[in-house]
Design a protein around this motif. Structure first.
Motif, PDB file in Angstrom:
ATOM      1  N   ILE A 176       0.863  -1.186   0.000  1.00  0.00           N
ATOM      2  CA  ILE A 176       0.000   0.000   0.000  1.00  0.00           C
ATOM      3  C   ILE A 176       0.896   1.232   0.000  1.00  0.00           C
ATOM      4  N   ASP A 177       0.845   1.985  -1.091  1.00  0.00           N
ATOM      5  CA  ASP A 177       1.654   3.205  -1.190  1.00  0.00           C
ATOM      6  C   ASP A 177       1.029   4.105  -2.243  1.00  0.00           C
ATOM      7  N   ASP A 178       0.909   5.381  -1.938  1.00  0.00           N
ATOM      8  CA  ASP A 178       0.287   6.327  -2.867  1.00  0.00           C
ATOM      9  C   ASP A 178       1.260   6.844  -3.925  1.00  0.00           C
ATOM     10  N   ASP A 179       2.539   6.550  -3.775  1.00  0.00           N
ATOM     11  CA  ASP A 179       3.543   7.050  -4.712  1.00  0.00           C
ATOM     12  C   ASP A 179       3.891   5.971  -5.738  1.00  0.00           C
ATOM     13  N   PRO A 180       3.512   6.169  -7.012  1.00  0.00           N
ATOM     14  CA  PRO A 180       3.804   5.147  -8.024  1.00  0.00           C
ATOM     15  C   PRO A 180       5.300   4.910  -8.227  1.00  0.00           C
ATOM     16  N   PHE A 181       6.133   5.911  -7.877  1.00  0.00           N
ATOM     17  CA  PHE A 181       7.579   5.749  -8.004  1.00  0.00           C
ATOM     18  C   PHE A 181       8.157   4.861  -6.897  1.00  0.00           C
ATOM     19  N   VAL A 182       7.355   4.565  -5.908  1.00  0.00           N
ATOM     20  CA  VAL A 182       7.723   3.604  -4.857  1.00  0.00           C
ATOM     21  C   VAL A 182       6.992   2.288  -5.098  1.00  0.00           C
ATOM     22  N   LEU A 183       5.710   2.390  -5.367  1.00  0.00           N
ATOM     23  CA  LEU A 183       4.857   1.210  -5.518  1.00  0.00           C
ATOM     24  C   LEU A 183       5.300   0.297  -6.657  1.00  0.00           C
ATOM     25  N   GLU A 184       5.527   0.861  -7.822  1.00  0.00           N
ATOM     26  CA  GLU A 184       5.867   0.041  -8.991  1.00  0.00           C
ATOM     27  C   GLU A 184       7.219  -0.665  -8.858  1.00  0.00           C
ATOM     28  N   VAL A 224       2.904  -1.350   4.246  1.00  0.00           N
ATOM     29  CA  VAL A 224       2.123  -0.122   4.118  1.00  0.00           C
ATOM     30  C   VAL A 224       3.012   1.105   4.355  1.00  0.00           C
ATOM     31  N   ASP A 225       2.791   2.112   3.529  1.00  0.00           N
ATOM     32  CA  ASP A 225       3.454   3.400   3.701  1.00  0.00           C
ATOM     33  C   ASP A 225       2.778   4.135   4.851  1.00  0.00           C
ATOM     34  N   LEU A 226       3.515   4.946   5.560  1.00  0.00           N
ATOM     35  CA  LEU A 226       2.932   5.682   6.676  1.00  0.00           C
ATOM     36  C   LEU A 226       2.160   6.914   6.217  1.00  0.00           C
ATOM     37  N   MET A 227       2.782   7.721   5.361  1.00  0.00           N
ATOM     38  CA  MET A 227       2.182   8.988   4.963  1.00  0.00           C
ATOM     39  C   MET A 227       1.445   8.846   3.639  1.00  0.00           C
ATOM     40  N   MET A 228       0.113   8.849   3.713  1.00  0.00           N
ATOM     41  CA  MET A 228      -0.738   8.779   2.522  1.00  0.00           C
ATOM     42  C   MET A 228      -1.942   9.666   2.755  1.00  0.00           C
ATOM     43  N   PRO A 229      -2.490  10.220   1.679  1.00  0.00           N
ATOM     44  CA  PRO A 229      -3.716  11.013   1.839  1.00  0.00           C
ATOM     45  C   PRO A 229      -4.898  10.103   2.159  1.00  0.00           C
TER      46      PRO A 229
END
Length: 137
Positions: free
Chosen positions: A17-25, A63-68
């Motif tokens: 779970i991460d809102d940043d595609p540059f991390v997620l992908e 899971v990422d900590l900081m997400m909207p």
């Protein structure tokens, strides 16, 4: 065959779970290259939907900590209190503070990984969490 024995012969499924595609992908590529089955969510709310439908398939969560919307704190609170899940959770965060780590552990995180982390460290931490899960079964 018992669930534990079956888990030994089945690739583990990781929900990331991460809102940043540059991390997620890239994380998805790293995990799939290591033999994991990956389910990706772009935020906590999407992860809640995925878990509601596929909870039995998932072995570990990153899971990422900081997400909207629903951040990592809120997701952990939902997972442990409302969903009652005991799935192992690795939280990734760029926030390197003892107070933050302590709060995450209090909410039910099994491990906290400070970003940026090397792929080898991510894989090692996931393997540790999966080993603990197998011992608990």
């Amino acid at each position: 065959m018992s669930v534990a024995k079956q888990a030994l012969f089945t690739p583990a499924t990781v929900l990331i779970i991460d809102d940043d595609p540059f991390v997620l992908e890239p994380m998805q590529v790293i995990l799939e290259s290591a033999g994991y089955v990956v389910i990706a969510a772009q935020n906590g709310l999407q992860a809640v939907e995925i878990l509601s439908e596929q909870h039995t398939r998932i072995n570990v969560i990153v899971v990422d900590l900081m997400m909207p919307g629903m951040d990592g704190f809120m997701f952990l609170e939902w997972l442990r209190q409302e969903a009652g899940s005991t799935l192992p959770v690795l939280v990734q965060t760029a926030v390197n503070r003892i107070k933050t780590t302590s709060r995450l552990i209090d909410l039910g995180a099994n491990d906290v990984l400070i970003k940026p982390a090397q792929p080898s460290e991510l894989l090692e931490r996931l393997q540790q969490l999966l080993s603990l899960r197998l011992q608990a079964i």
